[in-house]
Design a protein around this motif. Structure first.
Motif, PDB file in Angstrom:
ATOM      1  N   PHE A  20       0.832  -1.209   0.000  1.00  0.00           N
ATOM      2  CA  PHE A  20       0.000   0.000   0.000  1.00  0.00           C
ATOM      3  C   PHE A  20       0.864   1.255   0.000  1.00  0.00           C
ATOM      4  O   PHE A  20       0.616   2.193  -0.760  1.00  0.00           O
ATOM      5  CB  PHE A  20      -0.960  -0.005   1.199  1.00  0.00           C
ATOM      6  N   LYS A  21       1.884   1.278   0.867  1.00  0.00           N
ATOM      7  CA  LYS A  21       2.759   2.468   0.943  1.00  0.00           C
ATOM      8  C   LYS A  21       3.518   2.677  -0.363  1.00  0.00           C
ATOM      9  O   LYS A  21       3.689   3.808  -0.807  1.00  0.00           O
ATOM     10  CB  LYS A  21       3.740   2.352   2.110  1.00  0.00           C
ATOM     11  N   PHE A  22       3.969   1.595  -0.973  1.00  0.00           N
ATOM     12  CA  PHE A  22       4.667   1.705  -2.254  1.00  0.00           C
ATOM     13  C   PHE A  22       3.752   2.351  -3.288  1.00  0.00           C
ATOM     14  O   PHE A  22       4.131   3.300  -3.976  1.00  0.00           O
ATOM     15  CB  PHE A  22       5.135   0.336  -2.749  1.00  0.00           C
ATOM     16  N   LEU A  23       2.534   1.817  -3.408  1.00  0.00           N
ATOM     17  CA  LEU A  23       1.587   2.346  -4.388  1.00  0.00           C
ATOM     18  C   LEU A  23       1.212   3.793  -4.071  1.00  0.00           C
ATOM     19  O   LEU A  23       1.052   4.617  -4.984  1.00  0.00           O
ATOM     20  CB  LEU A  23       0.343   1.460  -4.448  1.00  0.00           C
ATOM     21  N   LEU A  24       1.091   4.111  -2.801  1.00  0.00           N
ATOM     22  CA  LEU A  24       0.770   5.476  -2.394  1.00  0.00           C
ATOM     23  C   LEU A  24       1.868   6.451  -2.817  1.00  0.00           C
ATOM     24  O   LEU A  24       1.588   7.460  -3.479  1.00  0.00           O
ATOM     25  CB  LEU A  24       0.558   5.546  -0.878  1.00  0.00           C
ATOM     26  N   PHE A  25       3.101   6.135  -2.455  1.00  0.00           N
ATOM     27  CA  PHE A  25       4.208   7.038  -2.787  1.00  0.00           C
ATOM     28  C   PHE A  25       4.495   7.071  -4.286  1.00  0.00           C
ATOM     29  O   PHE A  25       4.800   8.125  -4.848  1.00  0.00           O
ATOM     30  CB  PHE A  25       5.478   6.680  -2.001  1.00  0.00           C
ATOM     31  N   TYR A  26       4.373   5.932  -4.944  1.00  0.00           N
ATOM     32  CA  TYR A  26       4.591   5.887  -6.382  1.00  0.00           C
ATOM     33  C   TYR A  26       3.506   6.690  -7.108  1.00  0.00           C
ATOM     34  O   TYR A  26       3.787   7.453  -8.026  1.00  0.00           O
ATOM     35  CB  TYR A  26       4.620   4.435  -6.865  1.00  0.00           C
ATOM     36  N   GLY A  27       2.260   6.527  -6.665  1.00  0.00           N
ATOM     37  CA  GLY A  27       1.163   7.295  -7.250  1.00  0.00           C
ATOM     38  C   GLY A  27       1.333   8.784  -7.010  1.00  0.00           C
ATOM     39  O   GLY A  27       1.093   9.610  -7.902  1.00  0.00           O
ATOM     40  N   LEU A  28       1.775   9.140  -5.818  1.00  0.00           N
ATOM     41  CA  LEU A  28       2.024  10.555  -5.501  1.00  0.00           C
ATOM     42  C   LEU A  28       3.155  11.105  -6.363  1.00  0.00           C
ATOM     43  O   LEU A  28       3.077  12.245  -6.854  1.00  0.00           O
ATOM     44  CB  LEU A  28       2.347  10.699  -4.010  1.00  0.00           C
ATOM     45  N   GLU A  29       4.168  10.304  -6.570  1.00  0.00           N
ATOM     46  CA  GLU A  29       5.276  10.718  -7.440  1.00  0.00           C
ATOM     47  C   GLU A  29       4.773  11.008  -8.855  1.00  0.00           C
ATOM     48  O   GLU A  29       5.114  12.025  -9.458  1.00  0.00           O
ATOM     49  CB  GLU A  29       6.349   9.641  -7.479  1.00  0.00           C
ATOM     50  N   LEU A  30       3.950  10.112  -9.391  1.00  0.00           N
ATOM     51  CA  LEU A  30       3.403  10.308 -10.736  1.00  0.00           C
ATOM     52  C   LEU A  30       2.515  11.550 -10.804  1.00  0.00           C
ATOM     53  O   LEU A  30       2.558  12.304 -11.784  1.00  0.00           O
ATOM     54  CB  LEU A  30       2.632   9.073 -11.183  1.00  0.00           C
TER      55      LEU A  30
END
Length: 123
Positions: free
Chosen positions: A45-55
């Motif tokens: 979840f944290k990976f997807l959250l930070f990756y999505g925020l990066e995008l």
């Protein structure tokens, strides 16, 4: 009369210079998100959250960058992107408590000095 017009142009130019720095700060925050994502389990979840925020940040940056290159010569705009080194160093200290060496500071100061020289005519 000409002096008033010149002062108005300088104020507008300064405003766009500040906007350019803001856009660069936005860009460097994508690196912060990438670093946070890299410290988590892949597809968690944290990976997807930070990756999505990066995008999301990169998408916002792309839109804002279009406004920057509309108003600045490309050589000036890209020279100012070197300030990303300064902001990245600030984020590394604030968010990740990384150690900054004297060599890091001297290197960034040299880059900032070069950016000031490039901007001297445009601001």
């Amino acid at each position: 009369m000409d002096e008033k017009i010149e002062n108005k142009k300088k104020k507008k130019s300064f405003y766009w210079f500040i906007f350019l720095q803001f856009v660069i700060i936005i860009y460097t925050l994508s690196g912060v998100c990438a670093k946070y994502a890299s410290g988590t389990s892949f597809l968690s979840f944290k990976f997807l959250l930070f990756y999505g925020l990066e995008l999301l940040i990169l998408a916002i940056y792309a839109l804002l960058w279009q406004q920057v290159i509309k108003r600045f010569d490309l050589s000036i705009a890209y020279a100012n992107r070197a300030c990303a080194l300064l902001w990245s160093m600030v984020w590394s200290i604030l968010f990740f408590h990384e150690v900054v060496t004297v060599k890091n500071v001297i290197g960034v100061l040299i880059v900032i000095l070069g950016t000031i020289i490039v901007n001297k005519e445009s601001v």
